[in-house]
Design a protein around this motif. Sequence first.
Motif, PDB file in Angstrom:
ATOM      1  N   PHE A  36     -59.278  64.364  52.790  1.00 46.01           N
ATOM      2  CA  PHE A  36     -60.623  64.317  53.358  1.00 46.01           C
ATOM      3  C   PHE A  36     -60.721  63.157  54.337  1.00 46.01           C
ATOM      4  N   GLU A  37     -61.328  63.426  55.471  1.00 45.87           N
ATOM      5  CA  GLU A  37     -61.627  62.395  56.462  1.00 45.87           C
ATOM      6  C   GLU A  37     -63.088  62.558  56.838  1.00 45.87           C
ATOM      7  N   GLY A  38     -63.936  61.687  56.319  1.00 42.77           N
ATOM      8  CA  GLY A  38     -65.371  61.808  56.568  1.00 42.77           C
ATOM      9  C   GLY A  38     -65.898  63.095  55.976  1.00 42.77           C
ATOM     10  N   GLN A  39     -66.563  63.915  56.791  1.00 45.97           N
ATOM     11  CA  GLN A  39     -67.113  65.195  56.340  1.00 45.97           C
ATOM     12  C   GLN A  39     -66.178  66.359  56.668  1.00 45.97           C
ATOM     13  N   ASN A  40     -64.902  66.067  56.846  1.00 42.93           N
ATOM     14  CA  ASN A  40     -63.922  67.101  57.180  1.00 42.93           C
ATOM     15  C   ASN A  40     -62.848  67.184  56.114  1.00 42.93           C
ATOM     16  N   ILE A  41     -62.296  68.379  55.939  1.00 44.35           N
ATOM     17  CA  ILE A  41     -61.094  68.555  55.142  1.00 44.35           C
ATOM     18  C   ILE A  41     -59.957  68.712  56.144  1.00 44.35           C
ATOM     19  N   VAL A  42     -58.859  68.017  55.888  1.00 46.86           N
ATOM     20  CA  VAL A  42     -57.730  67.987  56.806  1.00 46.86           C
ATOM     21  C   VAL A  42     -56.519  68.574  56.101  1.00 46.86           C
ATOM     22  N   PHE A  43     -55.837  69.489  56.775  1.00 47.43           N
ATOM     23  CA  PHE A  43     -54.660  70.140  56.203  1.00 47.43           C
ATOM     24  C   PHE A  43     -53.400  69.603  56.850  1.00 47.43           C
ATOM     25  N   GLU A  44     -52.393  69.356  56.025  1.00 43.01           N
ATOM     26  CA  GLU A  44     -51.082  68.933  56.519  1.00 43.01           C
ATOM     27  C   GLU A  44     -50.025  69.776  55.829  1.00 43.01           C
ATOM     28  N   TYR A  77     -61.293  70.636  59.510  1.00 42.29           N
ATOM     29  CA  TYR A  77     -62.347  71.641  59.413  1.00 42.29           C
ATOM     30  C   TYR A  77     -63.548  71.016  58.708  1.00 42.29           C
ATOM     31  N   ALA A  78     -64.746  71.368  59.151  1.00 37.96           N
ATOM     32  CA  ALA A  78     -65.971  70.824  58.561  1.00 37.96           C
ATOM     33  C   ALA A  78     -66.157  71.348  57.137  1.00 37.96           C
ATOM     34  N   LEU A  79     -66.606  70.462  56.257  1.00 42.78           N
ATOM     35  CA  LEU A  79     -66.905  70.852  54.878  1.00 42.78           C
ATOM     36  C   LEU A  79     -68.288  71.472  54.800  1.00 42.78           C
ATOM     37  N   LEU A  93     -72.156  71.904  53.825  1.00 46.53           N
ATOM     38  CA  LEU A  93     -73.169  70.857  53.741  1.00 46.53           C
ATOM     39  C   LEU A  93     -73.457  70.430  52.314  1.00 46.53           C
ATOM     40  N   ASP A  94     -73.325  71.343  51.349  1.00 50.05           N
ATOM     41  CA  ASP A  94     -73.609  71.010  49.955  1.00 50.05           C
ATOM     42  C   ASP A  94     -72.359  70.594  49.183  1.00 50.05           C
ATOM     43  N   PHE A  95     -71.305  70.194  49.885  1.00 52.23           N
ATOM     44  CA  PHE A  95     -70.048  69.818  49.261  1.00 52.23           C
ATOM     45  C   PHE A  95     -70.199  68.502  48.505  1.00 52.23           C
ATOM     46  N   LEU A  96     -69.740  68.487  47.240  1.00 52.54           N
ATOM     47  CA  LEU A  96     -69.759  67.276  46.438  1.00 52.54           C
ATOM     48  C   LEU A  96     -68.342  66.777  46.187  1.00 52.54           C
ATOM     49  N   ARG A  97     -67.488  67.656  45.680  1.00 53.07           N
ATOM     50  CA  ARG A  97     -66.090  67.311  45.462  1.00 53.07           C
ATOM     51  C   ARG A  97     -65.275  68.596  45.353  1.00 53.07           C
ATOM     52  N   HIS A 147     -71.552  71.010  31.118  1.00 51.17           N
ATOM     53  CA  HIS A 147     -71.051  72.230  31.769  1.00 51.17           C
ATOM     54  C   HIS A 147     -70.402  71.827  33.089  1.00 51.17           C
ATOM     55  N   GLU A 148     -69.126  71.453  33.020  1.00 53.48           N
ATOM     56  CA  GLU A 148     -68.429  70.897  34.179  1.00 53.48           C
ATOM     57  C   GLU A 148     -68.435  71.823  35.394  1.00 53.48           C
ATOM     58  N   SER A 149     -68.393  73.117  35.168  1.00 51.71           N
ATOM     59  CA  SER A 149     -68.309  74.045  36.294  1.00 51.71           C
ATOM     60  C   SER A 149     -69.669  74.627  36.688  1.00 51.71           C
ATOM     61  N   TYR A 150     -70.764  74.001  36.275  1.00 53.44           N
ATOM     62  CA  TYR A 150     -72.099  74.532  36.552  1.00 53.44           C
ATOM     63  C   TYR A 150     -72.377  74.657  38.048  1.00 53.44           C
ATOM     64  N   PHE A 151     -71.972  73.667  38.825  1.00 51.53           N
ATOM     65  CA  PHE A 151     -72.256  73.673  40.260  1.00 51.53           C
ATOM     66  C   PHE A 151     -71.075  74.148  41.099  1.00 51.53           C
ATOM     67  N   VAL A 152     -70.032  74.681  40.475  1.00 54.23           N
ATOM     68  CA  VAL A 152     -68.837  75.089  41.206  1.00 54.23           C
ATOM     69  C   VAL A 152     -69.117  76.373  41.985  1.00 54.23           C
ATOM     70  N   THR A 153     -68.795  76.338  43.244  1.00 58.02           N
ATOM     71  CA  THR A 153     -68.892  77.521  44.097  1.00 58.02           C
ATOM     72  C   THR A 153     -67.601  77.628  44.905  1.00 58.02           C
ATOM     73  N   THR A 154     -67.355  78.790  45.431  1.00 61.00           N
ATOM     74  CA  THR A 154     -66.193  78.996  46.283  1.00 61.00           C
ATOM     75  C   THR A 154     -66.649  78.995  47.734  1.00 61.00           C
ATOM     76  N   SER A 155     -65.908  78.296  48.549  1.00 61.61           N
ATOM     77  CA  SER A 155     -66.204  78.256  49.976  1.00 61.61           C
ATOM     78  C   SER A 155     -64.930  78.637  50.714  1.00 61.61           C
ATOM     79  N   ASN A 156     -65.050  79.472  51.718  1.00 68.83           N
ATOM     80  CA  ASN A 156     -63.882  79.914  52.476  1.00 68.83           C
ATOM     81  C   ASN A 156     -63.857  79.251  53.842  1.00 68.83           C
TER      82      ASN A 156
END
Length: 134
Positions: free
Chosen positions: A115-123, A65-67, A69-73, A46-55
């Motif tokens: 991604f840079e470390g525990q951050n998502i970076v937008f360009e 921006y910080a990811l 805490l439970d971010f996997l991919r 079940h590939e989407s079993y752990f999928v959640t939406t984060s805003n």
Amino acid sequence: MNVAELIEYFRTDVGEHHDYFIKDFEVIRLLNIAYKYYFLMLLQAHESYFVTTSNISFVANQRAYALPLDFLRAKYVERVLDDGTTVPLYRIVRVQELNWYNDGSSQYSLPSYDFEGQNIVFEPTPQSAGANAI
């Protein structure tokens, strides 16, 4: 159930009530291997079993921006505009690193993320406030 109780349960199950043969750290290592095995088996089924939406709310001129805490991919990243329209964002591929003949005159302007470390970076860096969904 805490770790000590889990180790005791394991020792009772295998009939070893002392740590002469299998040390506690080895029991923990084996339990972690089993946990990872079943976790990956569940993801395969079940590939989407752990999928959640984060805003993430954009702040003007802020790049990283910080990811969560439970971010996997990240499976999918999109920007939600003020009128409700969604714009998919693409993972950055550094063209300068892939194309040896690039003269440096191109400007990377597609809405993208990395991604840079525990951050998502937008360009490019957002110039206005808004929302993103991961």
